[in-house]
Design an enzyme around this catalytic site. Structure first.
Site, PDB file in Angstrom:
ATOM      1  NE  ARG A  28      -3.396   0.052   2.888  1.00 55.63           N
ATOM      2  CZ  ARG A  28      -4.063  -0.211   4.053  1.00 55.63           C
ATOM      3  NH1 ARG A  28      -3.969   0.946   4.855  1.00 55.63           N
ATOM      4  NH2 ARG A  28      -4.470  -1.625   4.414  1.00 55.63           N
ATOM      5  CE1 TYR A  72     -22.476  15.621 -12.691  1.00 50.22           C
ATOM      6  CE2 TYR A  72     -21.509  15.647 -10.664  1.00 50.22           C
ATOM      7  CZ  TYR A  72     -22.593  15.428 -11.409  1.00 50.22           C
ATOM      8  OH  TYR A  72     -23.799  15.686 -10.972  1.00 50.22           O
ATOM      9  CG  HIS A  84      -6.973  -1.008  -5.438  1.00 51.58           C
ATOM     10  ND1 HIS A  84      -5.974  -1.207  -4.935  1.00 51.58           N
ATOM     11  CD2 HIS A  84      -7.123   0.029  -4.690  1.00 51.58           C
ATOM     12  CE1 HIS A  84      -5.317  -0.483  -4.068  1.00 51.58           C
ATOM     13  NE2 HIS A  84      -6.358   0.286  -3.721  1.00 51.58           N
TER      14      HIS A  84
END
Length: 862
Positions: free
Chosen positions: A37, A127, A83
């Protein structure tokens, strides 16, 4: 300590040591965070989430030459396949890779609102639209050629790469930051052009030093520009992997139409929020912490950043700028902590190690890619070879196929009849009829020849390491050509870090040190040459009880060795001595070197270069004390400057160091005492000892009434030098050295001047030539310069001639020699005196005078 845990199914109780359980669980968790990570891989500079995003976009065909895709689609693809974490973490990663102020080289091409440097949030993922940048495609290039290892995804249904086969040294150019468990990383971004040059330099010379690499990779290069203020922390980061870099914003000073000054901040330090900085500056002005600001406003637009600060009329722009750097985030420091995963383990890496790991990875990629290409080429050649065999026996092949009842029978027939492999036979059966034309047959032959050439080349690459590294260099050059750009961040060195010799002009200066310890340097051209007996000019404004004690000429690039009366040695570069006017007081020497208040400078030696090994190992420092002790030490012992000085000689109680001279080991030493005696003996009668030694007797001195006034060291081969002696009342003369017979060290010596009440005690002994000039300084501050040639030679036992007429209350304090080379430099400036008396610069402040008197004979005194 243990805890009982009940198994609900069969009623068994399993005893577990809670300490061991917690340790195991926490180590598993921490390793998962470290490897999976928070830390980047040293090879591609990516954390798993970045790698999965880029790979997922590539798998979707979301390339730079294709239309944009919705960010939400990419987030879903990455989250569902590779993921298994929250969508927010994936989208945040995408956003950061698309922000030009976050990454030095963006990897994602975004369309829509991706936030701002003011800290505005990006639009929702539904968007915004994205696609890969061309640079990201260069990181994914050759991924389908078995260049990197793949591993199963979280549910073992798909494969994902463990690393990308990047051509871009991404770890260095984009940096990384992350907090793991028990460790963190903070790698600064750098300029691609510089990093590629550094990688190529490493390929050319594997033994290259970090010092040499820094010539290519100069410093971090931030996407927001700014100024790196100070280089020492950057250099430390390059050398050790840990350091500190201070970054300042860029400011312009403008003048409004009304004549008021204003500051315009147009670049910020990395990761600084502009809106928060604007608010902070306004707060500093309101709280009167910075008083020169009348208004701060943000005029930034699509043309660039423009944070404007209007100044009050009485405000000084530079003062406000320095206050902004001090009190706001306009100056920010970043800790360099180059921690990355190397073969799955976290390591702190310096610049060379990061470059070497990248280059070795590129080498591995080239080898694996070449093996893949070779295998594919050999497979293709195998099929083409089958085509050629079939074309050579075309009628027979067609007949065999027509006679076969099934494709399988035809395949077996081709294999047995023409000794073809199964792959070749299948390919022949699938051959289109149009390829049987004459032109197509020629194309197959040409294609086969080309493939065979490719196979030969690929085999050569695999057998020749030099050729492989040549390929790596060519690919890096191509990367630089496609993506390289100029630095955005300037580098500003601190004065302490710069090699001052490179920016300070080399010139001769006059160094003066007063009796009370004030030092200054003045251009030697300020001192006019005067005839012997002239009135003199003011050489230094001093307090009434102070006077100039040391005066000499040195180059600004040289190093001065200061020897104190307690036997200590200190170092100072000539350019570090403050410059002052000839009549100025100077600066307390305690402000420049760590000189105790109860000690004072007694002797100074000018060394051109303490780094010259041959010079320092063949020259000596000869020291003498007021009680007649003499000591010789190799110059090398004084070649390593220390801030607090070193012990040069052990001085006995009641004695003090008087003089220090630089010799080549082949000189003759003369020492003189104030009662008018001098001794001459060879230097080799004094054996060299370490810095802490006491020394040996040089001349016999009556400690109650007498003391040594000076020492000279004359080269045996130099026949041009004469001995000059000067008395307190201004008398002096020159005498041939040979008039002083060589005696044993430690004797009483012979008469060097006839001491009378008129002459006063002996004050100085110097070795001079006729081309030298003298600088004579009086206790009143008067300085006169005269030519040695104007001082006549006389015998040892004479009182000499009057050099300078003094007031009854005045005495000579110091006599210094300007050598021939210095004379030429000074005289070329056209400063020769005309023999007339020169007025004092400030006669009212310095009542002492020096007037001319006719020359006297050099006859013995009555």
């Amino acid at each position: 300590m243990s805890e009982n845990t009940e198994n609900q199914q069969d009623g068994r109780i399993i005893q577990i040591n809670i300490e061991e359980q917690m340790k195991t669980a926490y180590i598993d968790y921490s390793m998962s965070v470290i490897v999976g990570r928070a830390l980047p891989d040293v090879r591609d500079g990516l954390k798993p989430v970045h790698r999965r995003v880029l790979f997922g976009m590539n798998e979707l065909g979301n390339n730079s030459n294709k239309p944009y895709k919705k960010s939400a689609r990419i987030v879903g693809e990455v989250m569902g396949k590779f993921h298994p974490h929250g969508d927010a973490s994936i989208y945040d990663t995408i956003v950061r890779m698309a922000q030009p102020w976050s990454l030095r080289y963006m990897l994602v091409d975004g369309q829509g609102n991706f936030g701002s440097v003011d800290g505005d949030m990006p639009a929702a993922m539904r968007y915004t639209e994205i696609r890969l940048q061309r640079m990201a495609e260069a990181m994914l290039e050759d991924i389908d050629k078995e260049t990197v290892d793949f591993t199963l995804n979280f549910d073992d249904t798909l494969e994902e790469p463990t690393v990308l086969p990047t051509r871009i040294p991404n770890l260095l150019i984009n940096g990384a930051s992350g907090i793991a468990v028990g460790m963190a990383t903070n790698i600064m971004p750098h300029n691609l052009t510089e990093v590629v040059d550094g990688a190529i330099a490493y390929i050319d010379n594997r033994d290259i030093t970090i010092e040499e690499l820094i010539k290519h990779v100069k410093a971090p290069d931030f996407p927001t520009g700014g100024i790196i203020y100070g280089y020492e922390g950057v250099k430390q980061g390059f050398e050790t992997g840990r350091g500190r870099v201070v970054v300042r914003g860029k400011i312009n000073v403008e003048t409004s139409k009304a004549g008021r000054e204003r500051l315009v901040i147009y670049e910020l330090p990395y990761q600084i929020n502009k809106a928060a900085l604007h608010q902070k500056i306004a707060q500093l002005a309101d709280d009167k912490i910075i008083e020169g600001i009348s208004e701060a406003r943000d005029e930034s637009d699509r043309d660039g950043m423009r944070l404007v600060i209007d100044l009050k009329r009485e405000a000084i722009a530079n003062v406000v700028i320095n206050q902004l750097y001090k009190y706001s985030e306009l100056q920010t420091s970043y800790g360099i902590n180059n921690v990355a995963l190397v073969k799955g383990r976290p390591r702190v890496l310096n610049l060379k190690e990061m470059l070497s790991e990248f280059v070795e990875f590129r080498h591995e990629v080239v080898v694996r890619r070449t093996r893949f290409d070779l295998r594919k080429a050999e497979e293709k050649a195998h099929i083409l070879q089958g085509y050629l065999i079939a074309l050579d026996h075309l009628d027979e092949v067609i007949a065999l196929i027509r006679a076969s009842r099934t494709p399988e029978e035809a395949k077996d027939g081709l294999m047995s009849r023409f000794e073809l492999s199964e792959i070749q036979s299948k390919a022949i059966l699938e051959l289109r009829l149009q390829r049987l034309t004459g032109m197509e047959r020629d194309k197959i032959k040409e294609e086969y020849d080309e493939v065979m050439k490719l196979i030969a080349y690929l085999k050569e690459v695999l057998s020749d390491e030099g050729l492989r590294f040549k390929i790596i260099k060519e690919e890096l050059e191509d990367v630089k050509k496609r993506f390289g750009d100029e630095r955005k961040t300037e580098i500003q060195y601190l004065a302490s870090e710069m090699r001052m010799e490179d920016i300070i002009a080399e010139e001769d200066v006059v160094i003066t040190i007063s009796h009370l310890g004030y030092i200054k340097r003045t251009s030697a051209y300020d001192y006019r040459q005067q005839k012997r007996g002239g009135r003199g000019a003011l050489g230094g404004k001093t307090r009434e009880e102070d006077y100039i004690e040391h005066l000499f000429v040195a180059s600004t690039h040289h190093t001065m060795l200061f020897f104190t009366e307690k036997g200590r040695c200190y170092w100072l570069k000539v350019y570090e001595i403050p410059e002052g006017e000839k009549s100025g007081k100077g600066r307390a020497i305690q402000n420049l070197i760590n000189l105790p208040t109860d000690d004072k400078i007694r002797a100074i030696i000018d060394i051109k270069d303490l780094g010259d090994k041959d010079f320092i190992s063949s020259h000596y420092i000869v020291l003498c004390t007021a009680n007649g002790t003499i000591k010789k030490t190799l110059l090398e012992e004084f070649s390593r400057p220390r801030q607090n000085g070193v012990n040069a000689i052990t001085v006995n109680e009641g004695d003090q160091l008087l003089e220090a001279k630089l010799t080549n080991g082949n000189s003759e030493i003369m020492m003189a005492i104030k009662s008018g005696r001098a001794i001459r003996f060879p230097e080799n009668t004094v054996r060299d000892t370490g810095r802490g030694a006491i020394g040996v007797r040089g001349i016999e001195v009556d400690n109650d009434k007498d003391e040594v006034v000076g020492m000279i060291c004359v080269n045996k081969e130099d026949e041009t030098r004469t001995v000059l002696v000067v008395s307190e009342k201004g008398f002096g003369k020159r005498t041939e050295i040979e008039e002083y017979r060589i005696t044993n060290r430690g004797g009483k010596g012979v008469k060097t001047i006839n001491i009378t009440e008129k002459t006063g005690n002996l004050i100085a002994i110097l070795d001079v030539t006729e081309k030298d000039d003298l600088m004579i300084t009086c206790k009143s501050g008067i300085t006169i310069r005269m030519a040695v040639a104007d001082i006549r030679e006389a015998g040892r036992a004479t009182q000499g001639v009057r050099l300078i007429r003094l007031d009854d209350t005045d005495e000579i304090a110091a006599v210094a020699r300007l050598d021939e080379q210095e004379e030429e430099k000074l005289d070329n400036e056209g400063m020769e005196g005309d023999g007339s008396e020169q007025p004092l610069d400030n006669s009212s402040e310095n009542p002492g005078t020096a007037t001319a008197e006719a020359s006297e004979d050099g006859t013995p005194a009555e």
